[in-house]
Design a protein around this motif. Structure first.
Motif, PDB file in Angstrom:
ATOM      1  N   THR A  78       0.732  -1.133   0.015  1.00  0.00           N
ATOM      2  CA  THR A  78       0.019   0.012   0.002  1.00  0.00           C
ATOM      3  C   THR A  78       0.762   1.379   0.213  1.00  0.00           C
ATOM      4  N   ARG A  79       0.669   2.076  -0.987  1.00  0.00           N
ATOM      5  CA  ARG A  79       1.519   3.375  -1.205  1.00  0.00           C
ATOM      6  C   ARG A  79       0.769   4.456  -0.910  1.00  0.00           C
ATOM      7  N   ALA A  80       1.799   5.470  -0.303  1.00  0.00           N
ATOM      8  CA  ALA A  80       1.489   6.925   0.107  1.00  0.00           C
ATOM      9  C   ALA A  80       2.395   7.607  -0.566  1.00  0.00           C
ATOM     10  N   VAL A  81       1.930   8.453  -1.100  1.00  0.00           N
ATOM     11  CA  VAL A  81       3.055   9.480  -1.900  1.00  0.00           C
ATOM     12  C   VAL A  81       2.417  11.038  -1.506  1.00  0.00           C
ATOM     13  N   TYR A  86      -0.753  13.133   2.247  1.00  0.00           N
ATOM     14  CA  TYR A  86      -0.454  11.922   1.568  1.00  0.00           C
ATOM     15  C   TYR A  86      -1.545  11.520   0.647  1.00  0.00           C
ATOM     16  N   ILE A  87      -1.280  10.865  -0.542  1.00  0.00           N
ATOM     17  CA  ILE A  87      -2.234  10.085  -1.304  1.00  0.00           C
ATOM     18  C   ILE A  87      -1.949   8.533  -1.444  1.00  0.00           C
ATOM     19  N   VAL A  88      -3.154   8.050  -0.613  1.00  0.00           N
ATOM     20  CA  VAL A  88      -2.836   6.767  -0.544  1.00  0.00           C
ATOM     21  C   VAL A  88      -3.570   5.589  -1.351  1.00  0.00           C
ATOM     22  N   VAL A 146       1.919   1.926   5.458  1.00  0.00           N
ATOM     23  CA  VAL A 146       1.952   2.498   4.345  1.00  0.00           C
ATOM     24  C   VAL A 146       3.290   2.601   3.727  1.00  0.00           C
ATOM     25  N   ARG A 147       3.653   2.300   2.594  1.00  0.00           N
ATOM     26  CA  ARG A 147       5.113   2.458   2.020  1.00  0.00           C
ATOM     27  C   ARG A 147       5.438   3.841   1.267  1.00  0.00           C
ATOM     28  N   THR A 148       6.229   4.634   2.130  1.00  0.00           N
ATOM     29  CA  THR A 148       6.413   5.963   1.738  1.00  0.00           C
ATOM     30  C   THR A 148       7.656   6.177   0.761  1.00  0.00           C
ATOM     31  N   ASP A 149       8.445   4.905   0.775  1.00  0.00           N
ATOM     32  CA  ASP A 149       9.709   5.006   0.288  1.00  0.00           C
ATOM     33  C   ASP A 149       9.816   3.505  -0.203  1.00  0.00           C
ATOM     34  N   PRO A 150       9.428   3.409  -1.808  1.00  0.00           N
ATOM     35  CA  PRO A 150       9.562   2.003  -2.290  1.00  0.00           C
ATOM     36  C   PRO A 150      10.867   1.710  -2.669  1.00  0.00           C
ATOM     37  N   GLU A 151      11.957   2.439  -2.449  1.00  0.00           N
ATOM     38  CA  GLU A 151      13.228   2.112  -2.855  1.00  0.00           C
ATOM     39  C   GLU A 151      13.974   1.615  -1.717  1.00  0.00           C
ATOM     40  N   ALA A 152      13.251   1.825  -0.741  1.00  0.00           N
ATOM     41  CA  ALA A 152      14.049   1.355   0.657  1.00  0.00           C
ATOM     42  C   ALA A 152      14.227  -0.245   0.854  1.00  0.00           C
ATOM     43  N   LYS A 153      15.027  -0.801   1.822  1.00  0.00           N
ATOM     44  CA  LYS A 153      14.597  -2.186   2.344  1.00  0.00           C
ATOM     45  C   LYS A 153      13.509  -2.439   3.094  1.00  0.00           C
ATOM     46  N   ASN A 189       8.906   7.253   7.101  1.00  0.00           N
ATOM     47  CA  ASN A 189       9.849   6.069   6.977  1.00  0.00           C
ATOM     48  C   ASN A 189      10.290   5.515   8.162  1.00  0.00           C
ATOM     49  N   ALA A 190       9.692   5.668   9.371  1.00  0.00           N
ATOM     50  CA  ALA A 190      10.197   5.171  10.629  1.00  0.00           C
ATOM     51  C   ALA A 190       9.150   4.264  11.153  1.00  0.00           C
TER      52      ALA A 190
END
Length: 398
Positions: A142-145, A151-153, A173-180, A231-232
């Motif tokens: 689930t993405r939050a930009v 945020y748009i979820v 929600v995932r706010t950084d898709p590039e992170a581990k 991201n925490a």
């Protein structure tokens, strides 16, 4: 550890018993003791009674409107409430998101949300699991930009317990898709009335509408509704999961249901011999009681650690595993006591005011549904297999 209660603690126990005898509504008690269906209003009504007494937050600090009770007093209250037939507190607000807010939330968030949780004016649900992320929660998608101050979820949550009643959801929600996987996750508080949220029922095998899937499509969430740092969220999620696994142990409820098992097993059968007189059956009951006593001591140790401001650690996984196994074992033995009568799964017969003729003795009506419902315990809150991995890594160092 001294397992004897002090005179002051015994006096407190009597105070709790007296309050429950005077204040627990008879219709709610009847439903709980007999395994009947509880409605949302039953839970809300009881929480408001507790709140009026000043006991709405047994594990909360006085600074936040709670009781300030010690770990032992909390345990006594939970045990006596379960034995009296009080509903179990819906944990999502009181015992899950509230501790996170107290520990990591802003003063504004604490002032806005904690009073309405205590008073049961707002109902919460948990937005953790997804179709591809259950026990492996870190793989959630689930993405939050972030766009300005919102945020748009977009995404989907599943197995959302009581989501059909919820006013708010605490959501990962995932706010950084590039992170581990364990990074790049944030913890949001989402108003369930926000446009773009769709709640769809999932009917479980016991015929209940208890869980749901929740779709989020371009849902706008104010940045001020984020707990802690962006991201925490995994840090806050782990903190919450420790409390959830402690709560799932359900020791007070297990003790009540064990007493119920003994009562039913002591009844005369059509052959005239109570099942509790069977040596093998009696031995199984005794083993459950021994295991439950050991679990109770472990639970008191975890509560004592919480009182010393230490979050539940891997001990919570032990509670989760053993507590859920014992609850499942008790429901299995209740089905065995009822014999063929437990084959009847007529959910409508579990509702208050049912006028039909249940097949078999009254006590047998909810047993099949309860047995089926309890199969979930070893899965949700992190499956027991995952909990064993946690124990191996954090305690045994494997």
């Amino acid at each position: 550890m001294d397992l004897n209660f002090t005179p002051e603690e015994n006096a407190f126990r009597q105070e709790v018993r007296d309050f429950l005898a005077q204040s627990l509504p008879a219709d709610i008690r009847h439903k709980v003791i007999n395994g009947m269906i509880l409605e949302r209003d039953d839970y809300v009504r009881w929480q408001k009674i507790l709140h009026a007494k000043g006991w709405g937050g047994p594990s909360w600090k006085r600074d936040f409107g709670g009781t300030g009770w010690s770990a032992t007093e909390q345990y006594i209250f939970e045990e006596e409430a379960a034995a009296a037939g009080a509903p179990r507190a819906i944990p999502f607000g009181l015992k899950m998101v509230a501790p996170v807010m107290m520990q990591y939330g802003s003063p504004g968030q604490q002032q806005r949300f904690l009073p309405s949780i205590l008073s049961a004016d707002e109902w919460w649900c948990q937005g953790y699991s997804e179709p591809g992320a259950g026990s492996d929660l870190a793989s959630l998608k689930t993405r939050a930009v972030r766009e300005g101050d919102h945020y748009i979820v977009n995404g989907q949550k599943t197995w959302t317990t009581q989501g059909q009643y919820a006013d708010w959801m605490f959501c990962l929600v995932r706010t950084d898709p590039e992170a581990k996987p364990q990074r790049g996750i944030s913890f949001l508080l989402i108003d369930m009335k926000t446009p773009g949220i769709t709640v769809r029922p999932i009917i479980t095998m016991d015929g209940a509408h208890e869980v749901n899937e929740v779709w989020l499509e371009d849902v706008k969430v104010p940045v001020e509704n984020r707990i802690g740092e962006e991201n925490a969220g995994w840090t806050y999620a782990k903190f919450l999961l420790g409390h959830e696994r402690t709560n799932i142990a359900g020791i007070g409820i297990a003790k009540r249901e064990l007493a119920r098992l003994k009562r039913i097993a002591a009844l005369e059968t059509k052959h005239g011999r109570p099942l509790i007189k069977d040596p093998l059956f009696a031995a199984r009951i005794a083993q459950i009681e021994i295991d439950l006593t050991a679990l109770e001591i472990t639970n008191l140790r975890v509560l004592s650690a919480e009182a010393a401001h230490r979050a539940p650690g891997p001990e919570a996984s032990i509670l989760k595993i053993k507590g859920t196994e014992l609850q499942q074992a008790i429901t299995e033995m209740l089905v065995q006591v009822a014999g063929p009568y437990a084959l009847q799964l007529r959910r409508e017969a579990m509702a208050a005011g049912y006028q039909g003729d249940p097949v078999g003795p009254f006590y047998s009506v909810p047993l099949a549904a309860n047995y089926l419902n309890m199969r979930k315990l070893s899965i949700y809150g992190g499956s027991n297999e995952i909990q064993k991995n946690i124990i191996a890594q954090m305690i045994l160092g494997l």
